[in-house]
Design an enzyme around this catalytic site. Sequence first.
Site, PDB file in Angstrom:
ATOM      1  N   ASP A   4       0.889  -1.165   0.000  1.00  0.00           N
ATOM      2  CA  ASP A   4       0.000   0.000   0.000  1.00  0.00           C
ATOM      3  C   ASP A   4       0.930   1.218   0.000  1.00  0.00           C
ATOM      4  O   ASP A   4       2.123   1.109   0.304  1.00  0.00           O
ATOM      5  CB  ASP A   4      -0.868  -0.039   1.271  1.00  0.00           C
ATOM      6  CG  ASP A   4      -1.534   1.276   1.564  1.00  0.00           C
ATOM      7  OD1 ASP A   4      -2.221   1.800   0.653  1.00  0.00           O
ATOM      8  OD2 ASP A   4      -1.351   1.805   2.677  1.00  0.00           O
ATOM      9  N   ASP A  64      -0.170   5.170   0.837  1.00  0.00           N
ATOM     10  CA  ASP A  64      -0.426   6.205   1.868  1.00  0.00           C
ATOM     11  C   ASP A  64      -0.551   5.598   3.258  1.00  0.00           C
ATOM     12  O   ASP A  64      -1.374   4.738   3.488  1.00  0.00           O
ATOM     13  CB  ASP A  64      -1.691   6.980   1.507  1.00  0.00           C
ATOM     14  CG  ASP A  64      -1.464   7.855   0.288  1.00  0.00           C
ATOM     15  OD1 ASP A  64      -2.190   7.701  -0.703  1.00  0.00           O
ATOM     16  OD2 ASP A  64      -0.521   8.666   0.312  1.00  0.00           O
TER      17      ASP A  64
HETATM   18  C1  XBP Z   1      -5.093   6.388   0.643  1.00  0.00           C
HETATM   19  C2  XBP Z   1      -6.249   7.052   0.033  1.00  0.00           C
HETATM   20  C3  XBP Z   1      -6.028   8.150  -0.955  1.00  0.00           C
HETATM   21  C4  XBP Z   1      -5.288   9.311  -0.289  1.00  0.00           C
HETATM   22  C5  XBP Z   1      -5.465  10.584  -1.087  1.00  0.00           C
HETATM   23  O1  XBP Z   1      -4.622   5.513  -0.348  1.00  0.00           O
HETATM   24  O2  XBP Z   1      -7.373   6.666   0.297  1.00  0.00           O
HETATM   25  O3  XBP Z   1      -7.298   8.592  -1.387  1.00  0.00           O
HETATM   26  O4  XBP Z   1      -5.889   9.546   0.990  1.00  0.00           O
HETATM   27  O5  XBP Z   1      -4.946  10.376  -2.389  1.00  0.00           O
HETATM   28  P1  XBP Z   1      -3.792   4.154   0.040  1.00  0.00           P
HETATM   29  P2  XBP Z   1      -5.845  10.801  -3.648  1.00  0.00           P
HETATM   30  O6  XBP Z   1      -3.730   4.041   1.546  1.00  0.00           O
HETATM   31  O7  XBP Z   1      -4.599   3.047  -0.614  1.00  0.00           O
HETATM   32  O8  XBP Z   1      -2.434   4.364  -0.570  1.00  0.00           O
HETATM   33  O9  XBP Z   1      -6.393  12.175  -3.345  1.00  0.00           O
HETATM   34  O10 XBP Z   1      -4.910  10.783  -4.834  1.00  0.00           O
HETATM   35  O11 XBP Z   1      -6.914   9.750  -3.715  1.00  0.00           O
HETATM   36 MG    MG Z   2      -2.950   3.334   3.197  1.00  0.00          MG
END
Ligand code: XBP
Ligand code: MG
Length: 236
Positions: free
Chosen positions: A9, A11
């Site tokens: 993953d 973020d």
């Molecule tokens: C986390 C998310 C993303 C980010 C914001 O993604 O849900 O939406 O919060 O990025 P993950 P965007 O944990 O799956 O990496 O605004 O580009 O969506």
């Molecule tokens: Mg994440």
Amino acid sequence: MKIQAIIFDVDGTIADTEEAHRVSFNRAFSENNLNWNWDVPLYDKLLKITGGKERIKHFVETYLLDYKKPDEYENFVKNLHMIKTTHYTTMLKKGLIPFRPNIKKLIVDAKKANIRLAIATTTSPENVTALMEQEFGKDYETMFDAIGCGDIVSKKKPAPDIYEWVLNKMKLKPDNCIALEDSENGLKSGLAAGIKTFITTNLYTQQQDFTGAAAVYKDLSNLEEFYRVAGLNIRH
Ligand code: XBP
Ligand code: MG
């Protein structure tokens, strides 16, 4: 079953990015003369919705009941999100958001041990590039056999679609992989795809429900312990 691949993953897992996302959303709102301000407690609630565009729409539809949606609402949201992404990638390119402990070492050591690598994230592709280029340069994509991100699937986490897309791209079975996540949504997505999923928590996710996780860590400071529990044959 031998682990042939690690699926990351982004973020909250590769880097602690959500505060930078939150600030970027707020900058986009104020630039568009919207008096919307996502503070930490509100953003904590909004993070239950994955995907920035989906999160903006959820905010409007849940918290702004008397808000008159502009014509071309979809384009309005898309444009707002594009502005937010520009702010976010600018922060990343300034090197303001470091990788979490031992993530770079795990990626490099796994690669050396011929373990295949992939990314399965809800975030936008521009964000993956800006983050990964910081640590691995312009050729970072060569390290990953699959990079599943953003709108490549319509149903985002907690749906399993993004992990299923990655498994399909790599022609691997779920049993041959492990996933590394930070959130309940991410855990549900990995488990629904049949993948053993490990959690490293952060301030936004530490109170969430990680039932079903293979293990929950504060972070990967103890890489040897992670390799042992995950059954990864990587020389530490
Ligand atoms: C986390 C998310 C993303 C980010 C914001 O993604 O849900 O939406 O919060 O990025 P993950 P965007 O944990 O799956 O990496 O605004 O580009 O969506
Ligand atoms: Mg994440």
